[in-house]
Design an enzyme around this catalytic site. Structure first.
Site, PDB file in Angstrom:
ATOM      1  N   LYS A 215      12.696   7.535  13.130  1.00 11.89           N
ATOM      2  CA  LYS A 215      12.934   7.673  11.704  1.00 11.89           C
ATOM      3  C   LYS A 215      14.362   8.691  11.440  1.00 11.89           C
ATOM      4  CE  LYS A 215       9.504   6.064   9.194  1.00 11.89           C
ATOM      5  NZ  LYS A 215       9.485   5.064   8.000  1.00 11.89           N
TER       6      LYS A 215
ATOM      7  N   ASP B  93       6.316  -9.769   9.445  1.00  8.64           N
ATOM      8  CA  ASP B  93       6.511  -8.687  10.417  1.00  8.64           C
ATOM      9  C   ASP B  93       8.020  -8.660  10.453  1.00  8.64           C
ATOM     10  OD1 ASP B  93       7.086  -7.132  12.636  1.00  8.64           O
ATOM     11  OD2 ASP B  93       5.844  -8.526  13.932  1.00  8.64           O
TER      12      ASP B  93
ATOM     13  N   TYR C 252       7.913   7.771  16.707  1.00  6.57           N
ATOM     14  CA  TYR C 252       7.927   8.032  15.343  1.00  6.57           C
ATOM     15  C   TYR C 252       9.197   8.642  14.816  1.00  6.57           C
ATOM     16  CZ  TYR C 252       6.675   8.305  10.406  1.00  6.57           C
ATOM     17  OH  TYR C 252       6.548   8.222   8.996  1.00  6.57           O
TER      18      TYR C 252
ATOM     19  N   ASN D 233      10.541   0.235   3.639  1.00  5.40           N
ATOM     20  CA  ASN D 233       9.585   1.221   3.836  1.00  5.40           C
ATOM     21  C   ASN D 233       8.640   1.019   4.717  1.00  5.40           C
ATOM     22  OD1 ASN D 233       7.324   3.208   2.498  1.00  5.40           O
ATOM     23  ND2 ASN D 233       6.427   1.272   2.560  1.00  5.40           N
TER      24      ASN D 233
ATOM     25  N   ASP E 277       4.835  -7.673   3.689  1.00  6.09           N
ATOM     26  CA  ASP E 277       3.938  -6.887   4.185  1.00  6.09           C
ATOM     27  C   ASP E 277       3.300  -7.734   5.309  1.00  6.09           C
ATOM     28  OD1 ASP E 277       1.596  -5.210   4.744  1.00  6.09           O
ATOM     29  OD2 ASP E 277       2.527  -3.972   3.203  1.00  6.09           O
TER      30      ASP E 277
ATOM     31  N   SER F 276       0.945  -1.107   0.037  1.00  7.59           N
ATOM     32  CA  SER F 276       0.139  -0.076  -0.024  1.00  7.59           C
ATOM     33  C   SER F 276       0.913   1.323  -0.136  1.00  7.59           C
ATOM     34  CB  SER F 276      -0.803  -0.116   1.124  1.00  7.59           C
ATOM     35  OG  SER F 276      -0.012  -0.114   2.423  1.00  7.59           O
TER      36      SER F 276
END
Length: 251
Positions: A158, A62, A154, A89, A36, A15
């Site tokens: 990142k 996972d 988050y 990603n 995924d 996605s």
């Protein structure tokens, strides 16, 4: 090294940005293994792409689980051959006031967004080392460059991915392996639209377009186009770089 006939893994490739990157690689003749955790969505997208002739295969994984990753990569090698392109990603978002973040939430965000790329890269690296060629593209986030309130876990994960990118570029360059990261800006994906509908982003897409120099929100193919350059031989002198694809909002 051409795109045609070689094998790539795209994590979170069923996605959003990952799917756009999967489609772009497949359109160039690459055999794409999509990792995924969303089994039904993965099956549907793989079936759609295979119907149009793309060499795409799906694996429910996972990425934060080393045993699952090791088994899946072994299966990819058996199905498609050695892995020479990796796009990390897969990720999970988080919206909470800092005081409300639990240890469990912090660990899960770190596990998927930072430990996942560490594990998958480590498992596929022998394939790239064996031929002295490889391309690793890590999808980070522009929030890691400028910060974002209510997203401390988050943003931290990142930002760690940007640091991992730079460290690996220095370590792996001598083996013909480049490692770069793309921190997307505001890109319209189902996930983003869902978070806007939940009120996690208080401004509209129109507002973000107005404050972006190119006067539009990003599209998944914008990220995919940059990823294709970083996977190509044309980018062989580009490594350890943060390639912002953000319409000019982070410079």
């Amino acid at each position: 090294m051409p795109f045609e006939g070689i094998t790539a893994i795209v994590t979170g490739g069923a996605s959003g940005l990952g799917l756009a990157i999967t489609e772009a690689l497949a359109a160039r003749g690459t055999q794409v293994a999509v990792f995924d955790i969303q089994a039904e969505l993965l099956d549907a997208e793989v079936a759609r792409l295979r119907k149009q002739g793309d060499a795409v295969h799906g694996y429910v994984v996972d990425v934060s689980d080393r045993a699952q990753v090791t088994a899946a990569v072994a299966q990819v090698r058996a199905d498609l051959g050695p892995v020479l392109i990796l796009v990390n990603n897969a990720g999970v978002v988080q919206f909470d006031r800092f005081e409300s973040i639990t240890d469990e939430l912090w660990e899960r965000v770190m596990a998927v967004n930072l430990r996942g790329p560490y594990i998958v890269t480590q498992v596929v690296l022998p394939d790239m080392r064996a031929v002295n060629w490889g391309r690793i593209v890590n999808i980070s986030s522009s929030s890691a460059q400028g910060g974002q309130e209510r997203m401390a876990a988050y943003v931290s994960a990142k930002a760690g991915l940007i640091g991992l990118t730079k460290a690996l570029a220095l370590e792996l360059g001598r083996y013909g392996i480049t490692v770069n990261t793309i921190p997307p800006g505001m890109v319209v994906t189902p996930q983003l639209l869902g978070e806007i509908s939940k009120g996690n982003f208080t401004n509209s897409l129109e507002h973000f377009a107005k404050i972006t120099p190119v006067r539009r929100a990003g599209r998944p193919e914008d990220i995919a186009n940059a990823a294709m350059f970083l996977c190509d031989d044309a980018s062989s002198y580009v490594t350890g770089q943060v390639i912002g694809v953000n319409g000019g909002r982070r410079t």
